[in-house]
Scaffold this active site. Structure first.
Site, PDB file in Angstrom:
ATOM      1  N   ASN A   1       2.364   1.390  -4.575  1.00 27.20           N
ATOM      2  CA  ASN A   1       2.004   0.068  -5.013  1.00 27.20           C
ATOM      3  C   ASN A   1       1.554  -0.474  -3.600  1.00 27.20           C
ATOM      4  O   ASN A   1       2.572  -0.634  -2.763  1.00 27.20           O
ATOM      5  CB  ASN A   1       2.925  -0.595  -5.821  1.00 27.20           C
ATOM      6  N   GLY A   2       0.408  -1.080  -3.572  1.00 27.40           N
ATOM      7  CA  GLY A   2       0.026  -1.959  -2.313  1.00 27.40           C
ATOM      8  C   GLY A   2      -1.467  -1.425  -1.576  1.00 27.40           C
ATOM      9  O   GLY A   2      -1.999  -0.854  -2.591  1.00 27.40           O
TER      10      GLY A   2
ATOM     11  N   GLY B   1      -1.519  -2.334 -13.760  1.00 23.20           N
ATOM     12  CA  GLY B   1      -2.552  -1.313 -13.424  1.00 23.20           C
ATOM     13  C   GLY B   1      -2.904  -0.744 -14.788  1.00 23.20           C
ATOM     14  O   GLY B   1      -1.978  -0.360 -15.244  1.00 23.20           O
TER      15      GLY B   1
ATOM     16  N   CYS C   1      -1.168  -1.750  -9.012  1.00 26.81           N
ATOM     17  CA  CYS C   1      -0.342  -0.669  -9.535  1.00 26.81           C
ATOM     18  C   CYS C   1       1.334  -1.185  -9.782  1.00 26.81           C
ATOM     19  O   CYS C   1       1.672  -2.023  -9.081  1.00 26.81           O
ATOM     20  CB  CYS C   1      -0.188   0.280  -8.303  1.00 26.81           C
TER      21      CYS C   1
ATOM     22  N   TYR D   1       0.810 -15.409 -10.453  1.00 26.90           N
ATOM     23  CA  TYR D   1       0.187 -14.759 -11.399  1.00 26.90           C
ATOM     24  C   TYR D   1       0.606 -13.491 -11.720  1.00 26.90           C
ATOM     25  O   TYR D   1       0.476 -12.678 -12.779  1.00 26.90           O
ATOM     26  CB  TYR D   1      -1.380 -14.768 -11.279  1.00 26.90           C
TER      27      TYR D   1
END
Ligand code: SF4
Length: 505
Positions: free
Chosen positions: A124-125, A50, A23, A274
């Site tokens: 996000n997470g 995402g 996300c 990455y």
């Protein structure tokens, strides 16, 4: 559903799943600006985080409107939908699912009515005490006109329900800001949150600061975003990171900051390897420079006699640049990537599927033929892609193929927002490096050491989460049965409300 932008080198084989980002979030408070369009372009810059669904919520000061759907940001929104989202505050989200299936109900921003209005929230997470939070939602007082039922099956909807439903001891409903100080300290796991009510934009980051979250300034407002690269695209200047354990609120009174927990920094090292865009800075360190340095250190730790260094495009490119520089071996492009293949929503036919990796990468035979190659990639998850890649390079005439990886072997699952394969599917779980090299069909295989990777980030080792590489998780984890992507779906399958079903005695 096919993945989105084709950026990932790990999932080059159709249907093969590698590490998936979890996300991107974006928020803006800017009276007089087209906040929906700013959010659209912010999400566009965060699309790599995402690609399953996208959404934008906008407040005009009296009501919040949410527009969300499955697909890429550019597929979900057009001029008409953006034109209907008018106001001065916006929150946006691009989703990859880590808790809860990839379905419309789980798309974000999530929305809830509160006693004072409403709330829209993007996350996000990934949380690790989802079951406990579901129990807390079930315990919320029932209020006419408002529901505490959990319709979605993601952890984010639980946060939203808790923020919307807090009351003082005398039963008086709390404001969203007051509720945050009660709720946020109880949430465990990785959370970079961007949310709003009708009047205020909020941003909060977990005490470990596992996922990034930054603050930016517009001429007439403020922006918060998962990555600094998203500030650049909408003309905002970088101000600072949201601190681990910090809550900020932005409204017409300005920006207020407060703390809901002590900072215990454990930023995700895989963001540097990455996940994040190379043009993003995290904790003051540029991601591209970290990756080039990883390549340099990899060359020193694992030299090889070769004619040409080539990257697995595109995530292996900076490390390959660093490897070539430090080794003195020329750098070249040996593979051409079809940048658009991941954008199709059409499942490949069986004939096309058999072409495998060639759907995304095609070798430059004239460059490769007769050469001893060093192929640099950022990580290996299951190894299927690298195996196909080695075979393809040999078929294209490579004399030797030496694989070099700019992160250590991935041996442990991530519970903080990155959806690796299961532990049993990780090729490095149970195989030595030499055995993996043989399995890939490479002439040699080497990974960077953990310490060299960490040093390349310039961040102190104790301040980084490295759990997928060394198994040292930055917080206590609950029992395995209380973790997992389908946790809430499993419970809902029995017809129960998720919150009730997971309520603990
Ligand atoms: S386990 Fe790995 S991917 Fe997950 S937060 Fe830690 S370093 Fe990042």
């Amino acid at each position: 559903m096919p993945r989105g932008d084709g950026r990932l080198s790990h999932d080059l084989l159709p249907g093969e799943k590698g590490p998936q980002d979890a996300c991107g979030v974006f928020g803006v408070w800017a009276p007089g600006e087209e906040v929906a369009k700013l959010t659209y372009f912010g999400l566009y810059a965060l699309q790599h985080r995402g690609q399953e669904s996208a959404g934008i919520a906008v407040s005009n000061g009296s009501q919040i409107l949410v527009f969300k759907d499955m697909g890429l940001v550019s597929q979900v929104f057009d001029e008409t939908s953006l034109g209907s989202l008018t106001g001065h505050i916006a929150v946006g989200h691009a989703r990859y699912s880590t808790t809860g299936a990839s379905v419309w109900e789980n798309a974000q921003p999530t929305f809830r009515a509160t006693a004072h209005g409403s709330i829209a929230l993007g996350h996000n997470g990934n949380l690790v005490n989802t079951a406990e939070l579901a129990g807390m939602v079930a315990d919320l007082p029932q209020t006419p006109g408002r529901t505490t039922r959990v319709a979605a099956t993601n952890d984010t909807d639980l946060i939203t329900a808790l923020l919307a439903g807090q009351t003082a001891p005398d039963g008086t409903p709390l404001s969203v800001e007051q509720a945050a100080h009660q709720v946020l300290p109880k949430i465990k796991g990785a959370f970079s949150l961007v949310y709003m009510d009708e009047h205020t934009l909020y941003a909060a980051r977990d005490p470990q600061g596992i996922r990034p979250l930054v603050l930016g300034r517009l001429e007439r407002g403020w922006v918060v975003a998962s990555e600094s690269a998203a500030l650049d695209i909408c003309g905002a200047s970088f101000v600072r990171e949201i601190e681990p354990g910090e809550l900020i609120a932005i409204d017409e009174q300005g920006l207020r900051t407060s703390r809901f927990a002590e900072a215990r920094p454990k930023g995700c090292v895989f963001e540097y390897v990455y996940l994040a865009r190379p043009d993003t800075d995290i904790a003051g360190r540029n991601v591209y420079l970290s990756r080039v340095e990883m390549g340099r250190r990899l060359a020193k730790e694992a030299p090889v006699d070769a004619d040409l260094v080539i990257p697995t495009p595109e995530s292996g490119t900076p490390a390959a640049v660093g490897y070539a520089e430090a080794s003195g071996i020329p750098y070249g492009s040996g593979l051409v990537k079809n940048s658009y293949v991941g954008r199709t929503f059409i499942q490949p036919s069986q004939t096309i599927r058999q072409l495998g990796i060639r759907l995304k990468l095609n070798p430059l035979k004239e460059v490769i033929r007769g050469k001893r190659l060093v192929v640099v990639d950022d990580s290996i998850v299951r190894g299927n892609t690298q195996r196909a890649l080695v075979r393809m390079l040999r078929e294209a005439g490579a004399a030797e193929v030496h694989v070099r990886i700019s992160s250590p072997p991935v041996k442990w699952p991530c519970f903080f927002g990155i959806d690796f394969a299961t532990r049993a599917e990780l090729i490095a779980n149970g195989m030595s490096v030499e055995e993996i090299g043989v399995s890939l069909g490479a002439d040699s295989l080497a990974y960077i050491s953990l310490d060299a990777m960490v040093e390349a980030t310039t961040i102190a080792k104790p301040n980084l989460c490295r759990a997928c590489f060394d198994g040292e998780y930055p917080m206590d984890l609950p029992d395995p049965e209380l973790l997992g992507k389908q946790l809430l779906e499993v419970e809902l399958a029995g017809g129960a409300d998720a919150a009730d079903a997971l309520r603990r005695p």
